[in-house]
Design an enzyme around this catalytic site. Structure first.
Site, mmCIF file in Angstrom:
data_model
loop_
_atom_site.group_PDB
_atom_site.id
_atom_site.type_symbol
_atom_site.label_atom_id
_atom_site.label_comp_id
_atom_site.label_asym_id
_atom_site.label_seq_id
_atom_site.Cartn_x
_atom_site.Cartn_y
_atom_site.Cartn_z
ATOM 1 N N ARG A 21 0.653 3.730 -3.337
ATOM 2 C CA ARG A 21 0.000 5.037 -3.129
ATOM 3 C C ARG A 21 1.019 6.156 -2.957
ATOM 4 O O ARG A 21 1.009 7.141 -3.691
ATOM 5 C CB ARG A 21 -0.910 4.987 -1.901
ATOM 6 C CG ARG A 21 -2.083 4.044 -2.071
ATOM 7 C CD ARG A 21 -2.788 3.837 -0.738
ATOM 8 N NE ARG A 21 -3.718 2.728 -0.771
ATOM 9 C CZ ARG A 21 -5.051 2.850 -0.678
ATOM 10 N NH1 ARG A 21 -5.605 4.018 -0.533
ATOM 11 N NH2 ARG A 21 -5.818 1.778 -0.718
ATOM 12 N N ASP B 150 -4.725 -10.072 -8.442
ATOM 13 C CA ASP B 150 -4.852 -9.147 -9.579
ATOM 14 C C ASP B 150 -3.568 -8.525 -10.146
ATOM 15 O O ASP B 150 -3.193 -8.760 -11.284
ATOM 16 C CB ASP B 150 -5.867 -8.030 -9.252
ATOM 17 C CG ASP B 150 -5.669 -7.395 -7.858
ATOM 18 O OD1 ASP B 150 -4.643 -7.673 -7.209
ATOM 19 O OD2 ASP B 150 -6.547 -6.623 -7.442
ATOM 20 N N GLU C 189 -11.752 0.309 -11.376
ATOM 21 C CA GLU C 189 -11.296 -0.631 -12.415
ATOM 22 C C GLU C 189 -12.115 -0.602 -13.707
ATOM 23 O O GLU C 189 -11.568 -0.746 -14.802
ATOM 24 C CB GLU C 189 -11.240 -2.063 -11.860
ATOM 25 C CG GLU C 189 -10.147 -2.278 -10.816
ATOM 26 C CD GLU C 189 -10.481 -1.697 -9.439
ATOM 27 O OE1 GLU C 189 -11.680 -1.415 -9.176
ATOM 28 O OE2 GLU C 189 -9.554 -1.502 -8.628
ATOM 29 N N GLU D 236 0.839 -1.214 0.000
ATOM 30 C CA GLU D 236 0.000 0.000 0.000
ATOM 31 C C GLU D 236 0.868 1.256 0.000
ATOM 32 O O GLU D 236 0.568 2.242 -0.677
ATOM 33 C CB GLU D 236 -0.921 0.027 1.230
ATOM 34 C CG GLU D 236 -1.947 -1.098 1.295
ATOM 35 C CD GLU D 236 -3.099 -0.947 0.306
ATOM 36 O OE1 GLU D 236 -3.129 0.039 -0.449
ATOM 37 O OE2 GLU D 236 -3.964 -1.850 0.292
ATOM 38 N N THR E 160 -0.506 0.645 -10.376
ATOM 39 C CA THR E 160 -1.810 0.062 -10.083
ATOM 40 C C THR E 160 -2.709 1.015 -9.289
ATOM 41 O O THR E 160 -3.881 0.733 -9.067
ATOM 42 C CB THR E 160 -1.655 -1.297 -9.363
ATOM 43 O OG1 THR E 160 -2.902 -1.992 -9.400
ATOM 44 C CG2 THR E 160 -1.208 -1.112 -7.914
#
Ligand SMILES: *[C@@H]1O[C@H](CO)[C@@H](O)[C@H](O)[C@H]1NC(C)=O
Ligand SMILES: *[C@@H]1O[C@H](CO)[C@@H](O)[C@H](O)[C@H]1NC(C)=O
Ligand SMILES: *[C@@H]1O[C@H](CO)[C@@H](O)[C@H](O)[C@H]1NC(C)=O
Length: 556
Positions: free
Chosen positions: A140, A279, A438, A136, A527
């Site tokens: 981010r 994913d 998404e 994370e 992502t």
């Protein structure tokens, strides 16, 4: 901050939105869908939605990582109480892109950008004595800092070095988690001050496969910017264990179970899926190829896609919507027709994998074009259509977190809600909508690869549903946007939470959908939707940055 003028503009926009009735599912059900005016008018709507959210956050929770717009509650992610920049750094490059394009809000975006810059320089300090999740924090914050560096440099705003220095400091702290890891695979978390690496507290200490395979774009870009190959090598080092120890290509057909034991490098459990924890393992294989043009990553991606086509793709009953199911008991176990909304990035990924960012017309004329790419391209369009249906058929026009497709065999889950066409069901526990990106992400990619207006229309419908069903007028007459506990019952059930990726991803992808020229061969999105430039291959060569590994069992 919020003036009446803005309210009027908002209302005008809403009223002037023409509604036309269209038939849906033959004659069974009639609903209306909004039609958009011009691309510029939609960009204005998206800028307004962004600014409404931002002004409210700025006034009530400035600098905090987590925000509840209904109660104005806020907190930071680390236990120590220090901020990571979870909202500020995540939202920054969306502001930079909007600043560069806007016709009416330039001054306000610039003000916001400079405020974050001053805050980053003076208050954001990663010497935090608390545990953070490596994945994370990388996607981010490290991702946001790196793209902010790139775009502030391009646009000549303030001092880009502030972001580069901060990303080096942060990545050096994250890098310690890889130290002494014989398998190459890091634990899930790290203490940013002490460097102590911390095992996942659940799942018997196994790391999520998608977590340690979704650091590569960020670490490699930092190596490219600094000339320090350490970041690149650490990120790449997770693969030998994953591929060789597990014999991922032959035994698993490129489809990785979602947990990995960080000591042995062996997979933990059999659960294979393209949703959560699986994913972005697939996403970063292709994107590393797009970033550095190293063929090995295309080949690994290819293997995984062929595995996916063989083991996970199915069609729903009665309409034949293509979906990606799950194999919770391994490749020999049954296909579970469940699909997370998270899987909806796959339409865009397959589209980019087939075309490498060229328009489909141009891509088909390249020497790389073949029947496999044509097959990927068809699948990209079908999956994006399926994901659109996951919005279109829901009363709020917004997708739930998870759906279960009708495969004609699986029993309808108890108390499940059935979509009007009967193709999918929603369990009571899965009715929430987290403002996820998404589907609009895939729609954005497919629009720019085809210029087919249909995709802008779909995106506009979804934007309009977010505006209608996730916004709340607060007592001080602000319009704020929140996630939903229930997107099926109307009025929707609102949660006291705004996800940072609403600003970082969902609104950014919608905005880029309504950009006219976007060169998808020159940027690669991490992502979390932070765009990085594609590497200059000559420079890469001069810096001696390259992949030093290939799987020992090569079936390619
Ligand atoms: C900013 O906008 C100009 C003009 O539209 C465009 O050429 C340029 O690529 C944009 N820059 C960035 C960093 O997006
Ligand atoms: C960034 O770090 C370099 C090297 O340590 C230093 O010379 C420079 O002043 C720093 N820049 C900023 C804006 O902090
Ligand atoms: C390169 O990065 C590593 C990992 O953080 C660090 O330990 C090392 O000191 C860096 N090397 C240089 C030359 O800055």
């Amino acid at each position: 901050m919020r003036s009446d003028n803005i309210l009027k503009i908002w209302l005008l926009g809403a009223i002037s939105t023409a509604l036309v009735a269209i038939g849906y599912l033959g004659k069974q059900k009639w609903t209306t869908v909004p039609q958009y005016g011009t691309a510029e008018s939609v960009r204005n709507e998206i800028e307004e939605a962004f600014l409404e959210s931002w002004r409210d956050y700025e006034d009530y929770a400035w600098g905090y990582d987590v925000y509840g717009p209904l109660s104005h509650s806020h907190r930071n992610m680390p236990r120590s109480g220090d901020p990571l920049g979870w909202i500020t750094i995540d939202a920054l490059d969306t502001m930079l892109l909007m600043f560069n394009k806007t016709t009416s809000n330039r001054a306000e975006f610039l003000k916001g950008i400079l405020e974050i810059q001053v805050w980053t320089a003076n208050e954001l300090n990663y010497n935090i004595d608390a545990e953070v999740n490596i994945f994370e924090t990388t996607i981010r914050m490290l991702g946001g800092l790196l793209s902010a560096y790139h775009y502030t440099k391009q646009l000549k705003i303030g001092n880009p070095e502030i972001y580069l220095n901060k990303s080096i400091d942060l990545c050096d702290r994250l890098a310690i988690a890889f130290k002494d890891r014989e398998s190459g695979i890091p634990f899930s978390s790290v203490n940013l001050q002490t460097g102590e690496a911390i095992r996942n507290h659940v799942n018997e200490g196994a790391s999520s496969t998608a977590e340690f395979t979704t650091l590569q774009l960020e670490f490699k870009y930092l190596s490219y910017l600094t000339g320090n190959a350490t970041y690149w090598n650490l990120a790449e080092n997770v693969y030998p264990a994953l591929y060789d120890t597990n014999d991922l290509l032959s035994r698993y057909r490129g489809l990785a179970p979602i947990y990995t034991q960080p000591d042995s490098g062996l997979f933990h459990g059999q659960n294979i899926r393209f949703g959560s924890r699986g994913d972005s393992f697939y996403e970063y294989l292709l994107k590393q190829y797009l970033q550095s043009h190293e063929k090995i990553y295309y080949d690994l991606y290819r293997e995984s896609m062929e595995g996916m086509k063989k083991y996970l793709i199915a069609k729903s009953i009665p309409s034949g919507f293509t979906y990606i199911g799950e194999r919770p008991y391994g490749l020999q176990g049954a296909l579970d027709p469940k699909m997370d909304h998270l899987v909806c990035f796959m339409g865009g990924l397959l589209g980019m994998g087939a075309t490498e960012g060229l328009s489909i017309k141009k891509a088909r004329k390249q020497s790389f074009w073949d029947s496999t790419r044509e097959e990927d391209w068809k699948l990209a369009q079908e999956l994006t259509h399926t994901c659109y249906q996951m919005y279109r058929q829901i009363p709020s026009g917004l997708s739930p977190e998870i759906v279960v497709f009708n495969d004609g065999i699986t029993k309808i889950p108890p108390h499940a809600w059935s979509s009007p066409s009967g193709d999918f069901f929603v369990k009571p526990a899965d009715k929430h909508n987290l403002q996820r990106p998404e589907t609009v992400e895939s729609i954005m990619f497919l629009y720019h690869l085809t210029k087919d207006e249909k995709y802008r229309q779909w995106g506009y419908e979804i934007l309009s549903s977010f505006k209608e069903h996730t916004s709340v007028v607060t007592p001080d007459s602000r319009n704020v946007f929140v996630s939903l506990g229930d997107c099926i019952s109307l009025p929707t059930h609102k949660r006291d939470n705004m996800e940072s990726f609403w600003l970082a991803e969902t609104l950014k992808y919608l905005y880029l959908l309504f950009e006219d020229d976007l060169d998808l061969t020159s940027i690669v999105f991490n992502t979390e939707a932070h765009p990085f430039p594609v590497f200059d291959l000559e420079r890469l060569d001069e810096m001696h940055l390259k992949t030093n590994w290939s799987p020992s069992v090569v079936r390619l």
